[in-house]
Design a protein around this motif. Structure first.
Motif, PDB file in Angstrom:
ATOM      1  N   GLU A  60      13.458  10.081   0.561  1.00 13.55           N
ATOM      2  CA  GLU A  60      13.937   8.908   1.805  1.00 13.55           C
ATOM      3  C   GLU A  60      12.478   8.584   2.441  1.00 13.55           C
ATOM      4  O   GLU A  60      12.644   7.792   3.543  1.00 13.55           O
ATOM      5  CB  GLU A  60      14.685   9.861   2.742  1.00 13.55           C
ATOM      6  CG  GLU A  60      15.974  10.157   2.199  1.00 13.55           C
ATOM      7  CD  GLU A  60      16.882  10.780   3.364  1.00 13.55           C
ATOM      8  OE1 GLU A  60      16.837  10.824   4.556  1.00 13.55           O
ATOM      9  OE2 GLU A  60      17.632  11.814   2.838  1.00 13.55           O
ATOM     10  N   TYR A  61      11.256   9.157   2.292  1.00 18.65           N
ATOM     11  CA  TYR A  61      10.088   9.138   3.219  1.00 18.65           C
ATOM     12  C   TYR A  61       9.583   7.819   2.887  1.00 18.65           C
ATOM     13  O   TYR A  61       9.571   7.265   1.845  1.00 18.65           O
ATOM     14  CB  TYR A  61       9.212  10.270   2.848  1.00 18.65           C
ATOM     15  CG  TYR A  61       8.214  10.307   3.991  1.00 18.65           C
ATOM     16  CD1 TYR A  61       8.772  11.236   5.031  1.00 18.65           C
ATOM     17  CD2 TYR A  61       7.137  10.060   4.062  1.00 18.65           C
ATOM     18  CE1 TYR A  61       7.777  11.407   6.022  1.00 18.65           C
ATOM     19  CE2 TYR A  61       6.114  10.278   5.120  1.00 18.65           C
ATOM     20  CZ  TYR A  61       6.464  11.101   5.991  1.00 18.65           C
ATOM     21  OH  TYR A  61       5.711  11.439   7.266  1.00 18.65           O
ATOM     22  N   PRO A  62       9.309   6.979   4.403  1.00 15.41           N
ATOM     23  CA  PRO A  62       8.515   5.896   4.062  1.00 15.41           C
ATOM     24  C   PRO A  62       7.271   5.837   3.476  1.00 15.41           C
ATOM     25  O   PRO A  62       6.433   6.850   3.539  1.00 15.41           O
ATOM     26  CB  PRO A  62       8.403   5.462   5.533  1.00 15.41           C
ATOM     27  CG  PRO A  62       9.178   6.285   6.598  1.00 15.41           C
ATOM     28  CD  PRO A  62       9.574   7.590   5.666  1.00 15.41           C
ATOM     29  N   LYS A  63       6.900   4.904   2.606  1.00 12.62           N
ATOM     30  CA  LYS A  63       5.783   4.705   2.017  1.00 12.62           C
ATOM     31  C   LYS A  63       4.549   4.286   3.111  1.00 12.62           C
ATOM     32  O   LYS A  63       4.769   3.717   4.060  1.00 12.62           O
ATOM     33  CB  LYS A  63       5.720   3.600   1.077  1.00 12.62           C
ATOM     34  CG  LYS A  63       6.515   3.939  -0.182  1.00 12.62           C
ATOM     35  CD  LYS A  63       6.821   2.841  -1.461  1.00 12.62           C
ATOM     36  CE  LYS A  63       7.704   3.167  -2.383  1.00 12.62           C
ATOM     37  NZ  LYS A  63       7.377   4.519  -3.197  1.00 12.62           N
ATOM     38  N   PRO A  64       3.281   4.571   2.602  1.00 11.97           N
ATOM     39  CA  PRO A  64       2.097   4.337   3.275  1.00 11.97           C
ATOM     40  C   PRO A  64       2.057   2.858   4.164  1.00 11.97           C
ATOM     41  O   PRO A  64       1.833   2.712   5.229  1.00 11.97           O
ATOM     42  CB  PRO A  64       1.073   4.705   2.747  1.00 11.97           C
ATOM     43  CG  PRO A  64       1.364   5.514   1.591  1.00 11.97           C
ATOM     44  CD  PRO A  64       2.943   5.167   1.381  1.00 11.97           C
TER      45      PRO A  64
ATOM     46  N   ARG B  80      -9.453   8.418  -1.041  1.00  9.21           N
ATOM     47  CA  ARG B  80      -8.398   8.982  -1.992  1.00  9.21           C
ATOM     48  C   ARG B  80      -9.045  10.149  -2.891  1.00  9.21           C
ATOM     49  O   ARG B  80      -8.709  10.994  -3.139  1.00  9.21           O
ATOM     50  CB  ARG B  80      -8.000   7.854  -2.789  1.00  9.21           C
ATOM     51  CG  ARG B  80      -7.153   6.826  -2.234  1.00  9.21           C
ATOM     52  CD  ARG B  80      -6.488   5.782  -2.993  1.00  9.21           C
ATOM     53  NE  ARG B  80      -5.591   4.631  -2.251  1.00  9.21           N
ATOM     54  CZ  ARG B  80      -4.505   5.003  -1.721  1.00  9.21           C
ATOM     55  NH1 ARG B  80      -4.011   6.162  -1.926  1.00  9.21           N
ATOM     56  NH2 ARG B  80      -3.680   4.075  -1.347  1.00  9.21           N
ATOM     57  N   ARG B  81     -10.396  10.120  -3.088  1.00  4.05           N
ATOM     58  CA  ARG B  81     -11.083  10.810  -3.792  1.00  4.05           C
ATOM     59  C   ARG B  81     -11.091  12.199  -2.746  1.00  4.05           C
ATOM     60  O   ARG B  81     -11.243  13.265  -3.548  1.00  4.05           O
ATOM     61  CB  ARG B  81     -12.401  10.331  -3.983  1.00  4.05           C
ATOM     62  CG  ARG B  81     -12.628   9.530  -5.251  1.00  4.05           C
ATOM     63  CD  ARG B  81     -13.892   9.177  -5.610  1.00  4.05           C
ATOM     64  NE  ARG B  81     -14.340   8.053  -4.954  1.00  4.05           N
ATOM     65  CZ  ARG B  81     -15.767   8.315  -4.168  1.00  4.05           C
ATOM     66  NH1 ARG B  81     -16.271   9.467  -4.326  1.00  4.05           N
ATOM     67  NH2 ARG B  81     -16.301   7.197  -3.538  1.00  4.05           N
ATOM     68  N   LEU B  82     -11.122  12.063  -1.770  1.00  2.41           N
ATOM     69  CA  LEU B  82     -11.149  13.526  -1.021  1.00  2.41           C
ATOM     70  C   LEU B  82      -9.836  14.063  -0.788  1.00  2.41           C
ATOM     71  O   LEU B  82      -9.552  15.009  -0.238  1.00  2.41           O
ATOM     72  CB  LEU B  82     -11.578  13.084   0.611  1.00  2.41           C
ATOM     73  CG  LEU B  82     -13.075  12.706   0.722  1.00  2.41           C
ATOM     74  CD1 LEU B  82     -13.519  12.069   1.871  1.00  2.41           C
ATOM     75  CD2 LEU B  82     -13.810  13.955   0.468  1.00  2.41           C
TER      76      LEU B  82
ATOM     77  N   LYS C 122       2.540  13.151   1.763  1.00  6.27           N
ATOM     78  CA  LYS C 122       3.417  12.122   2.685  1.00  6.27           C
ATOM     79  C   LYS C 122       2.475  11.108   3.232  1.00  6.27           C
ATOM     80  O   LYS C 122       3.002  10.100   3.818  1.00  6.27           O
ATOM     81  CB  LYS C 122       4.075  12.712   3.832  1.00  6.27           C
ATOM     82  CG  LYS C 122       5.377  13.655   2.988  1.00  6.27           C
ATOM     83  CD  LYS C 122       6.298  14.294   4.049  1.00  6.27           C
ATOM     84  CE  LYS C 122       7.455  14.856   3.368  1.00  6.27           C
ATOM     85  NZ  LYS C 122       8.477  15.308   4.574  1.00  6.27           N
ATOM     86  N   VAL C 123       0.889  11.292   3.047  1.00  5.95           N
ATOM     87  CA  VAL C 123       0.211  10.302   3.667  1.00  5.95           C
ATOM     88  C   VAL C 123       0.263  10.242   5.046  1.00  5.95           C
ATOM     89  O   VAL C 123      -0.773  10.836   5.707  1.00  5.95           O
ATOM     90  CB  VAL C 123       0.486   8.809   3.122  1.00  5.95           C
ATOM     91  CG1 VAL C 123      -0.932   7.994   3.556  1.00  5.95           C
ATOM     92  CG2 VAL C 123       0.387   8.866   1.500  1.00  5.95           C
ATOM     93  N   PHE C 124       1.044   9.583   5.815  1.00  3.96           N
ATOM     94  CA  PHE C 124       1.056   9.706   7.239  1.00  3.96           C
ATOM     95  C   PHE C 124       2.362  10.034   7.736  1.00  3.96           C
ATOM     96  O   PHE C 124       3.311  10.148   7.014  1.00  3.96           O
ATOM     97  CB  PHE C 124       1.137   8.190   7.736  1.00  3.96           C
ATOM     98  CG  PHE C 124      -0.086   7.526   6.983  1.00  3.96           C
ATOM     99  CD1 PHE C 124      -1.374   7.801   7.561  1.00  3.96           C
ATOM    100  CD2 PHE C 124       0.136   6.281   6.551  1.00  3.96           C
ATOM    101  CE1 PHE C 124      -2.725   7.155   7.195  1.00  3.96           C
ATOM    102  CE2 PHE C 124      -1.284   5.644   6.111  1.00  3.96           C
ATOM    103  CZ  PHE C 124      -2.331   5.706   6.493  1.00  3.96           C
ATOM    104  N   THR C 125       2.233  10.926   8.659  1.00  4.24           N
ATOM    105  CA  THR C 125       3.469  11.574   9.405  1.00  4.24           C
ATOM    106  C   THR C 125       4.111  10.665  10.702  1.00  4.24           C
ATOM    107  O   THR C 125       5.224  10.768  11.035  1.00  4.24           O
ATOM    108  CB  THR C 125       3.244  13.081   9.747  1.00  4.24           C
ATOM    109  OG1 THR C 125       2.253  13.131  10.716  1.00  4.24           O
ATOM    110  CG2 THR C 125       2.804  13.842   8.458  1.00  4.24           C
TER     111      THR C 125
END
Length: 267
Positions: A13-17, A58-60, A66-69
């Motif tokens: 359900e989680y929104p994409k970045p 991205r490499r880090l 979830k990328v962003f909350t």
């Protein structure tokens, strides 16, 4: 109301970045049309302001699962009531308990296009304070880069995510005395660092951690490490060279024997 925090939402359900980024931009742009000044802050703002270094991010593995909350904004308190109505009209709700506890300093919204939106007013007041008077007009859609850096430097118990944010920010932007695509050294004056030893201690401790981690992360190239290290050295040199107040010098003698920062409770 039932508050559904980002951690409670399953991945399916989680929104994409891109939904978070799009909503942040929409809110800033729509607010502007209504004469309201809204600026993005925090890790998302660093990501938005450093797109040419997205690969390093991205490499880090900074972006995580979830990328962003949430989306963190800052605005001027004089527009607090209008912004409260504006965000509610976008489909977000708030909880009366949060209004009672934080209403003067920030608004916390839930349940719109993204799980959570926060608006801080006039300043970020956490372990140390980052003021915004007269600063929000100088960049868009985010706060100026100097303030983006200080939002992270003020964290006493800084985590690896914040350090990675700072590495990307400092790698992507040079240090100087302007706000135009530059980390403005004068931000240290505006946060009162040379009158507040505690702020100085936390910031320099964290800058040294950034340099240390930059040299340890295998994801950084030699060029990345060199540039981050040189820019951190420039930031530290500026801080050390500035004259300090009598109050600063007296507090420095006490050191960390007494608490040098404001404790922050996790709501």
């Amino acid at each position: 109301m039932t508050v559904r925090l980002p951690a409670d939402i399953p991945m399916e359900e989680y929104p994409k970045p891109e939904v978070f980024i799009g909503e942040a931009m929409d809110l800033v742009n729509e607010a502007t049309k209504k004469g309201l000044l809204l600026r993005v802050m925090g890790g998302m703002a660093i990501y938005m302001h450093s797109k040419e270094y997205e690969d390093l991010w991205r490499r880090l593995a900074r972006l995580g699962t979830k990328v962003f909350t949430d989306i963190d904004f800052v605005a001027y308190g004089k527009q607090r009531n209008q912004l409260y109505e504006f965000v509610q009209a976008r489909g977000y709700k708030t909880d009366p308990r949060f209004l009672y506890q934080f209403g003067k300093t920030r608004h916390i919204f839930f349940g719109g296009k993204v799980p959570m939106v926060e608006i801080f007013y006039d300043q970020l007041e956490m372990n140390h304070t980052v003021p915004y008077a007269g600063r929000l007009e100088l960049d868009t859609p985010t706060t100026p880069l100097g303030e983006l850096m200080c939002q992270k430097l003020q964290v006493v118990k800084i985590n690896e995510k914040d350090i990675k944010d700072l590495i990307v920010l400092i790698r992507a932007h040079d240090v100087g005395t302007t706000d135009r695509e530059t980390i403005n050294l004068k931000v240290f004056d505006s946060v009162d660092m040379f009158n507040n030893w505690g702020w100085y201690y936390t910031a320099t401790m964290n800058l040294n951690k950034v340099k240390k981690f930059a040299y340890e992360y295998p994801q950084l190239s030699d060029e990345d490490r060199t540039i981050v290290g040189q820019r951190v050295d420039k930031l530290l040199a500026y801080i050390e060279q500035q004259p300090k107040s009598f109050k600063w010098k007296m507090r420095a003698k006490m050191g960390t024997k007494t608490m040098w920062y404001n404790p922050v409770e996790d709501w």
